[in-house]
Motif scaffolding. Structure first.
Motif, PDB file in Angstrom:
ATOM      1  N   LYS A 313       0.872  -1.171   0.000  1.00 23.04           N
ATOM      2  CA  LYS A 313       0.000   0.000   0.000  1.00 23.04           C
ATOM      3  C   LYS A 313       0.909   1.220   0.000  1.00 23.04           C
ATOM      4  CE  LYS A 313      -3.703   2.081   2.781  1.00 23.04           C
ATOM      5  NZ  LYS A 313      -4.457   1.947   4.043  1.00 23.04           N
ATOM      6  N   THR A 314       0.655   2.200  -0.851  1.00 26.59           N
ATOM      7  CA  THR A 314       1.606   3.310  -1.032  1.00 26.59           C
ATOM      8  C   THR A 314       1.240   4.575  -0.260  1.00 26.59           C
ATOM      9  OG1 THR A 314       0.449   3.960  -3.057  1.00 26.59           O
ATOM     10  CG2 THR A 314       2.365   2.498  -3.304  1.00 26.59           C
ATOM     11  N   SER A 343       5.001   8.409 -10.041  1.00 24.94           N
ATOM     12  CA  SER A 343       4.536   8.315  -8.652  1.00 24.94           C
ATOM     13  C   SER A 343       4.622   9.676  -7.970  1.00 24.94           C
ATOM     14  CB  SER A 343       5.330   7.256  -7.883  1.00 24.94           C
ATOM     15  OG  SER A 343       6.635   7.701  -7.567  1.00 24.94           O
ATOM     16  N   GLY A 344       5.707  10.408  -8.239  1.00 29.70           N
ATOM     17  CA  GLY A 344       5.843  11.749  -7.668  1.00 29.70           C
ATOM     18  C   GLY A 344       4.739  12.681  -8.127  1.00 29.70           C
ATOM     19  N   ALA A 348       1.787  14.221  -5.736  1.00 36.72           N
ATOM     20  CA  ALA A 348       1.628  15.684  -5.679  1.00 36.72           C
ATOM     21  C   ALA A 348       0.185  16.086  -5.965  1.00 36.72           C
ATOM     22  CB  ALA A 348       2.580  16.336  -6.687  1.00 36.72           C
ATOM     23  N   GLU A 349      -0.402  15.452  -6.959  1.00 39.90           N
ATOM     24  CA  GLU A 349      -1.785  15.798  -7.322  1.00 39.90           C
ATOM     25  C   GLU A 349      -2.751  15.441  -6.200  1.00 39.90           C
ATOM     26  OE1 GLU A 349      -1.806  13.662 -10.995  1.00 39.90           O
ATOM     27  OE2 GLU A 349      -0.524  15.174 -11.959  1.00 39.90           O
ATOM     28  N   ALA A 350      -2.525  14.289  -5.571  1.00 43.01           N
ATOM     29  CA  ALA A 350      -3.398  13.881  -4.458  1.00 43.01           C
ATOM     30  C   ALA A 350      -3.236  14.819  -3.264  1.00 43.01           C
ATOM     31  CB  ALA A 350      -3.084  12.443  -4.054  1.00 43.01           C
ATOM     32  N   ALA A 351      -1.993  15.201  -2.963  1.00 50.03           N
ATOM     33  CA  ALA A 351      -1.742  16.105  -1.821  1.00 50.03           C
ATOM     34  C   ALA A 351      -2.311  17.488  -2.088  1.00 50.03           C
ATOM     35  CB  ALA A 351      -0.245  16.179  -1.538  1.00 50.03           C
ATOM     36  N   ASP A 369      -4.807   4.784  -5.286  1.00 46.37           N
ATOM     37  CA  ASP A 369      -5.717   4.370  -6.363  1.00 46.37           C
ATOM     38  C   ASP A 369      -5.095   4.646  -7.728  1.00 46.37           C
ATOM     39  OD1 ASP A 369      -7.536   3.648  -4.434  1.00 46.37           O
ATOM     40  OD2 ASP A 369      -8.800   5.436  -4.658  1.00 46.37           O
ATOM     41  N   MET A 370      -4.421   5.798  -7.847  1.00 52.15           N
ATOM     42  CA  MET A 370      -3.823   6.159  -9.140  1.00 52.15           C
ATOM     43  C   MET A 370      -2.650   5.239  -9.484  1.00 52.15           C
ATOM     44  SD  MET A 370      -4.381   8.158 -11.608  1.00 52.15           S
ATOM     45  CE  MET A 370      -3.553   8.555 -13.143  1.00 52.15           C
TER      46      MET A 370
END
Length: 545
Positions: A313-314, A343-344, A348-351, A369-370
């Motif tokens: 899980k990330t 991944s970066g 970033a988009e999620a944060a 999820d992404m």
């Protein structure tokens, strides 16, 4: 001991590690909102000092992150012009034609790069956007909030006493707090390992698998140089002793990257990965390329090889695992930098969305999820069985069965072989010494092959010698009491930097030699060695790796 008082600084996002994942996250955050406060902490003496990668870079993620990278002077100077796949015997070779290879194995459109230099350039772009980057700042501890979430890190502890205690000259470092903390430490990072254990992030994934990659940069005779040529080999000298292979990449300025990867699930504790690499260079095909040239740099690094089924899980309360901290290498392609960048960007988009909504310290489930539905998944899913088949049945089966599975997945998106399990972890795969014959390795000749300590001097590695050893034994009696009688103490051999020795019946740790590859943390059969970060700025100083 009285509690240590530290100053603290507040940020929106704290990023640990200035590799491709961490820097992509920083750049993407600033693209989304230039007012976000973003800091990147790097343990190397400068950005790029600890970056070691093949590397043939697939620019797909960079194209999305910075479409104008060419105009901005990104150091992607050597497009791949030719792909070669060879199986080596002791004296000969067989070429595998390119046409049966799945399209994903084609390097057309990719670039031979120094990822260290790519990261240096990315750091310049990030700083121009207002990202704060602090090299020489090792992150030694996590800071937890009231609800058990990660709320920051301790960075910049210097001058500990040899026993690890605080002395009169110790700088206690500072706490850097963030609404979210991104761990982009690379393979087997110490904080990532702690987070995976604390929040049980690997509960639903297979064991992680690893290889050790060793690399030299050579300057060769211009008459033998073929800029843009990529060659991968399998077979000799490893044979049935271990999985792995080599890479030979011709970059600019008559330079060649010569690398060798040994999968760490080998059984024979007498195997000596570094000496397999040195022996490889004496193959007639390789020797004729290197003769008359000179080796100008050396380094080593562990590689995550578990792939799709080993991905933990990330996200966790307060942060995310990026890139190789989670393990995103595509093993048959020998590529992970593009997935690290993706991944970066995803993190970033999620944060950004979370912070915009007034959140902080929670789980960025949108990021996880992404990872599992976007381009990283599309890259890793089709090749998921190649490594597992290789581990169980060897090279030929992996080429045939794994190739079939990759082809069908490439054409249909479906893996006909399902998802294979990896079995034991790499430490548990080591068998007793008396089950295997010792391996007689030829002495390095000082021209094509070199002893470990000479080569380590070409990594420009340095550690402040008065600090505590950053390689910790859980039980000091195990090396000579268990590992020596049962396994012929393989730390003497699996370490590619000569850190571990048995001298007059004592187990000696020369931590000053450590190139931060983390192999010992992975392969020790008793799982007795823990790699932790030394003080900031210490370790290798790679120029163009």
């Amino acid at each position: 001991m009285a509690e240590i008082e530290r100053e603290s600084m507040e940020y929106d996002v704290v990023i640990v590690g200035a590799g491709p994942a961490g820097l992509s996250a920083a750049i993407r955050l600033k693209q989304l909102d230039s007012d976000l406060n973003v800091v990147v902490l790097e343990k190397g003496s400068e950005v790029g000092a600890h970056i070691l990668s093949g590397a043939v870079l697939d620019p797909c993620a960079l194209n999305e992150l910075m479409p104008d990278w060419k105009e901005k002077g990104a150091p992607l100077n050597t497009p791949v012009k030719e792909d070669n796949f060879l199986i080596l015997g002791e004296a000969g070779k067989a070429r595998i034609p390119n046409f049966p290879m799945p399209p994903l194995m084609n390097n057309h459109g990719n670039y031979i790069v120094s990822m260290g230099n790519v990261c240096r350039w990315m750091a310049e772009q990030a700083e121009e956007m207002g990202v704060e980057i602090f090299p020489g700042m090792a992150c030694s501890e996590l800071v937890f909030g009231d609800n058990g979430e990660v709320k920051g890190v301790v960075a910049g502890v210097f001058g500990l006493e040899a026993d690890g205690s605080y002395g009169p000259n110790t700088e206690p470092g500072m706490e850097l707090h963030g609404k979210y903390v991104f761990l982009s430490e690379g393979v087997r990072g110490s904080l990532s390992k702690e987070v995976i254990a604390k929040y049980d992030l690997a509960a639903n994934s297979d064991v992680q698998k690893y290889g050790v990659g060793m690399k030299e940069i050579w300057e060769i005779d211009p008459g033998k140089h073929s800029e843009g040529t990529v060659t991968h080999t399998m077979g000799w000298p490893l044979g049935s002793n271990a999985g792995g292979g080599s890479f030979i990449y011709h970059l600019e300025n008559n330079q060649v990257y010569v690398g060798f990867v040994v999968h760490l699930n080998y059984k024979n504790p007498h195997l000596f990965p570094y000496m397999e690499f040195q022996r490889f260079k004496h193959h007639p095909e390789i020797a004729k390329l290197l003769e008359g040239g000179k080796r100008v740099a050396y380094g080593a690094r562990a590689i995550t090889e578990g792939g799709w089924q080993s991905l933990p899980k990330t996200c966790f309360p307060g942060g995310a695992l990026l890139g190789c901290s989670a393990g995103m290498v595509n093993v048959p392609r020998i590529k992970g930098n593009h997935n690290a960048m993706y991944s970066g960007m995803h993190a970033a988009e999620a944060a950004y969305e979370a912070i915009k909504a007034g959140r902080g310290g929670d789980e960025l489930t949108a990021y996880d999820d992404m990872v599992r539905s976007g381009p990283i998944a599309a890259d890793l899913k089709p090749v998921r069985n190649v490594k597992a088949i290789w581990s169980k049945f060897g090279l030929v089966a992996s080429l045939m069965l794994g190739g079939f599975d990759m082809w069908v997945a490439n054409l249909t998106g479906w893996n006909p072989l399902g998802t294979w399990k990896h079995g034991k972890n790499d430490a548990q795969a080591t068998e007793a010494a008396d089950k295997h014959k010792p391996i007689d390795y030829p002495k390095p000749d000082g021209k094509l092959s070199f002893d470990r300590l000479t080569n380590v001097s070409f990594s420009m590695t340095n550690h402040e010698e008065s600090q505590p050893a950053h390689l910790k034994l859980k039980d000091a009696s195990i090396p000579m009491g268990v590992n020596m009688p049962q396994f012929a103490e393989p730390a003497q051999r699996y370490c590619p930097a000569g850190v571990y020795e048995v001298v007059d019946g004592d187990f000696v740790i020369n931590f000053q030699n450590c190139v931060h590859c983390k192999t010992c943390d992975i392969k020790d059969p008793s799982e007795n060695i823990t790699w932790t970060t030394p003080q900031g700025g210490d370790g290798p100083n790679y120029p163009n790796m």
